[in-house]
Write an enzyme that holds these catalytic residues in place. Structure first.
Site, mmCIF file in Angstrom:
data_model
loop_
_atom_site.group_PDB
_atom_site.id
_atom_site.type_symbol
_atom_site.label_atom_id
_atom_site.label_comp_id
_atom_site.label_asym_id
_atom_site.label_seq_id
_atom_site.Cartn_x
_atom_site.Cartn_y
_atom_site.Cartn_z
ATOM 1 N N GLU A 301 0.845 -1.197 0.000
ATOM 2 C CA GLU A 301 0.000 0.000 0.000
ATOM 3 C C GLU A 301 0.884 1.253 0.000
ATOM 4 O OE1 GLU A 301 -3.301 2.047 3.031
ATOM 5 O OE2 GLU A 301 -2.105 0.309 3.646
ATOM 6 N N LYS A 360 -9.660 2.394 -3.005
ATOM 7 C CA LYS A 360 -10.093 1.789 -1.748
ATOM 8 C C LYS A 360 -11.507 2.230 -1.403
ATOM 9 C CE LYS A 360 -8.532 1.188 3.053
ATOM 10 N NZ LYS A 360 -7.571 1.639 4.082
ATOM 11 N N CYS A 410 -5.221 -2.563 2.664
ATOM 12 C CA CYS A 410 -5.200 -2.460 4.123
ATOM 13 C C CYS A 410 -6.246 -3.370 4.750
ATOM 14 C CB CYS A 410 -5.397 -0.990 4.529
ATOM 15 S SG CYS A 410 -5.150 -0.648 6.285
#
Length: 550
Positions: A301, A360, A410
């Site tokens: 990430e 995301k 994440c």
């Protein structure tokens, strides 16, 4: 001569009474909350440690025994005691398992240690409200403890009510205020037979089965010999059912085996956003992306921690050119813009047949957006926080040699029902999950194996493999059965290379969750709660007909 045996009997009785007396002391109002806190701390230690995962059921069973050791006749009074025990369990559970949050606030956030510690305790106290609710309900519905054993129907009802209420409370914890189901009981079961239920009823279903197993174990202290045999029989049946389900293959191999290279840069979080360390970071990942030969390379990430427009104009072009020369594709973690004033935590697909971007969708509170009314709290930290825009839940996958790779970033893989939305459109249904993560905010702590445990649950639920590229760990390859095939040591610089075989097909959980979300699991828990409530009301007045405890 005749007095000696009597003396030995007296000593034996006194000795046997000692542990019973201690047990009664532990269940007294003044000691029970402290015992509950200790059990909560012990429960937290079973997460992220596969060899201890099964102990979560034993520890929870001990707490349930404490919860049910209430002789007060009124359900209202038992509910009050249950709420106290549920809160104390939760406080020990969450502080014992989430203490690493302190590091992100005090070490990397620059928050004063007392304030960071207080914030951690307040957050854990909030999370503890959910087991408080479950415990109050379970204690109110269970019969009062007494000299006589519980009737079998009411005992099974108490176990069902506890498992149903526990699961509903966990669902609320994973849903309200964007949800935080970290340390959910189901995750501790990824290494034991109960994980066999995951592809059928998902993590919350495993949560329910594990809570029911713990309740059946706790019943051994409340029922007659006949009731104990029935409880043990049901407990064995739960585990045998899980073992049998582990043998069922809902998905099948599809497409070519992909050679993957997963990058772990181990870039210090305190240095990551400093201008003087940006150059070495870009060079590290640029060299890897340009020189490694694999079908797919995956970075962590925000491996590139700046916007593309702030990079040297030739940086991404050179990487793209090298990838095409090697016939390699890559997933690159990088922040992007959307429109004039929106930022996204994103993944760029490079070297593919068409441009690819994933944004995301499930953002981290305080890290990627600030909840309403908490801007004052964020101002207490010296962290590069921002307000990011969200992506959709059903974004298309990145196709590599015909294999559909679905990125997530994440802790998005903490939410199985949301990941199931990727399977709603058969054309987009993933064959491989790819998680890009940076856990550098939390130090070299138990969070690394805890997150790996969560990723394993997702592979179990959908029976497709997962690959993980992280900044500090756990960079790993997980097969379609939730087993870790390869892993880099945490907090090392390195590249994990290996092969991944994509899988196609739908597990029952994937089919249900892609259409109805988590509601099938919620309905299962609610049905168990209502059935338990009905059973606990049977023969409530007939205590004088109980058989003596054997």
């Amino acid at each position: 001569m005749s007095e000696r045996p009597a003396k030995r009997d007296t000593q034996s009785a006194a000795a046997s009474a000692l542990p019973r007396g201690l047990l009664r002391q532990f269940t007294q109002p003044r000691f029970a909350p402290f015992v509950s806190i200790v059990l909560g701390v012990l429960l937290a230690q079973t997460f992220g440690r596969q060899q201890l995962g099964g102990w979560s059921i034993v520890i929870l069973a001990a707490w349930i025994s404490l919860l049910w050791a209430d002789t007060q006749p009124r359900p209202k009074d038992r509910a009050k005691r249950g709420a106290l025990l549920g809160f104390s369990l939760g406080l020990g559970w969450f502080t014992g398992g989430l203490w690493w949050l302190y590091i992100s606030m005090a070490v990397y956030g620059g928050m004063a240690p007392p304030i960071a510690g207080g914030a951690l305790l307040l957050f854990c106290a909030y999370l503890a409200l959910y087991p408080t609710l479950a415990a109050a309900l379970a204690a109110a519905l269970a019969p009062a403890a007494g000299r006589e054993p519980w009737k079998l129907a009411r005992a099974i009802g108490a176990a069902l009510a506890l498992a149903g209420g526990w699961t509903l409370a966990e669902w609320l914890r994973g849903t309200l205020f964007t949800g935080f189901p970290w340390l959910a009981l189901g995750y501790a079961q990824v290494g034991n037979p109960l994980s066999g239920y995951a592809p059928v009823i998902g993590q919350y279903g495993v949560n329910f089965v594990a809570a029911l197993a713990a309740a059946l174990l706790a019943l051994l202290s409340q029922v007659s010999l006949r009731g104990a045999l029935v409880s043990l029989g049901l407990l064995v049946a739960l585990f045998l059912g899980g073992l049998q389900l582990q043998q069922v293959r809902w998905t099948h191999a599809v497409g070519p085996t992909l050679k993957v290279a997963l990058l772990q840069g181990d870039v210090a979080q305190s240095e990551k956003f400093k201008p003087e360390t940006l150059g070495p970071t870009l060079q590290l990942y640029g060299n890897w992306l340009s020189s490694l030969k694999a079908n797919l390379i995956v970075t962590p990430e925000t491996a590139v921690p700046v916007l593309p427009e702030d990079l040297d104009p030739g940086y991404l072009r050179q990487i793209e050119r090298a990838l095409r020369e090697h016939h390699t594709a890559a997933l690159l973690g990088i922040p992007l813009t959307r429109g004039a004033d929106q930022y996204t935590n994103s993944v760029l697909g490079l070297g593919g047949a068409a441009p690819y971007r994933y944004d995301k969708s499930h953002l981290v509170p305080f890290g990627e957006f600030v909840p309403y009314g908490f801007h004052w709290f964020v101002k207490l930290m010296d962290m590069p926080l921002g307000s990011f825009a969200r992506g959709g839940l059903d974004q298309p996958p990145f196709v590599v040699r015909g294999v559909k790779v679905a990125p997530n970033i994440c802790y998005e893989d903490l939410f199985g029902a949301q990941m199931a939305q990727r399977f709603r459109n058969p054309a987009h249904a993933p064959n491989v999950f790819a998680n890009l993560t940076n856990l550098g905010w939390f130090g070299n702590t138990i969070i690394i194996p805890q997150h790996l445990e969560i990723a394993r649950m997702r592979s179990l639920e959908f029976q497709i493999p997962g690959i993980r590229a992280t900044n500090t760990g756990a960079t790993a390859i997980i097969n379609a059965h939730g087993q870790v095939a390869a892993e880099l040591p945490p907090y090392t610089v390195g590249v994990l290379t290996g092969s991944v075989q994509g899988h196609a097909g739908l597990t029952p959980f994937a089919w249900l969750a892609s259409r109805y979300g988590v509601w099938p699991e919620v309905l299962l828990a609610a049905f168990a709660l209502l059935l338990g409530w009905a059973l606990t009301r049977l023969q409530r007045g007939g205590t004088h007909h109980h058989n003596a405890r054997v």
